[in-house]
Design a protein around this motif. Structure first.
Motif, short mmCIF file in Angstrom:
data_model
loop_
_atom_site.label_atom_id
_atom_site.label_comp_id
_atom_site.label_asym_id
_atom_site.label_seq_id
_atom_site.Cartn_x
_atom_site.Cartn_y
_atom_site.Cartn_z
N MET A 1 49.74 53.73 43.98
CA MET A 1 49.33 52.75 44.98
C MET A 1 49.90 51.39 44.59
N ILE A 2 50.30 50.64 45.59
CA ILE A 2 50.86 49.30 45.41
C ILE A 2 49.70 48.29 45.45
N THR A 3 49.74 47.32 44.55
CA THR A 3 48.78 46.22 44.60
C THR A 3 49.54 45.00 45.13
N ILE A 4 49.04 44.47 46.24
CA ILE A 4 49.66 43.29 46.86
C ILE A 4 48.63 42.17 46.87
N GLN A 5 49.03 41.02 46.33
CA GLN A 5 48.13 39.89 46.28
C GLN A 5 48.70 38.74 47.10
N VAL A 6 47.89 38.27 48.03
CA VAL A 6 48.24 37.10 48.83
C VAL A 6 47.60 35.91 48.12
N LEU A 7 48.44 35.01 47.65
CA LEU A 7 47.96 33.87 46.88
C LEU A 7 47.91 32.63 47.78
N GLY A 8 46.70 32.10 47.95
CA GLY A 8 46.54 30.91 48.77
C GLY A 8 45.08 30.57 48.91
N THR A 9 44.81 29.33 49.18
CA THR A 9 43.43 28.84 49.20
C THR A 9 42.69 29.11 50.51
N GLY A 10 43.36 29.71 51.47
CA GLY A 10 42.68 30.04 52.72
C GLY A 10 43.19 29.28 53.93
N CYS A 11 44.33 28.63 53.79
CA CYS A 11 44.89 27.90 54.92
C CYS A 11 45.38 28.88 55.99
N LYS A 12 45.73 28.34 57.14
CA LYS A 12 46.18 29.17 58.25
C LYS A 12 47.42 29.99 57.87
N LYS A 13 48.33 29.40 57.10
CA LYS A 13 49.53 30.13 56.68
C LYS A 13 49.18 31.30 55.78
N CYS A 14 48.17 31.11 54.93
CA CYS A 14 47.75 32.18 54.02
C CYS A 14 47.16 33.35 54.81
#
Length: 78
Positions: A1-14
């Motif tokens: 399984m692949i682990t994908i992490q979206v790094l961001g503080t919660g902005c619209k772009k994130c």
């Protein structure tokens, strides 16, 4: 399984990047654990200074932009 992490503080772009990651995973038909990392201290541990960013299996692949599903597919192992 692949682990994908979206790094961001919660902005619209994130949020948009996370949606694109989910679309990419669905298009590829692979199993992935998609995680949202909003803690700034955790983001800094990745060496990321510009969000949103995307890490695959712990390795930063995309920084400072909302990647399209196609761009995300290109950096995923498959």
């Amino acid at each position: 399984m692949i682990t994908i992490q979206v790094l961001g503080t919660g902005c619209k772009k994130c949020v948009s990047l996370k949606e694109n990651v989910e679309a990419a995973v669905q298009q590829l038909g692979v199993e992935a654990d998609v995680q949202k990392v909003a803690d700034i201290n955790e983001i800094v541990k990745f060496g990321v200074m510009s969000t949103p960013a995307l890490a695959v299996n712990g390795e930063v692949k995309i920084v400072g932009k909302v990647a399209t599903p196609e761009e995300i597919i290109a950096v995923l192992p498959h």
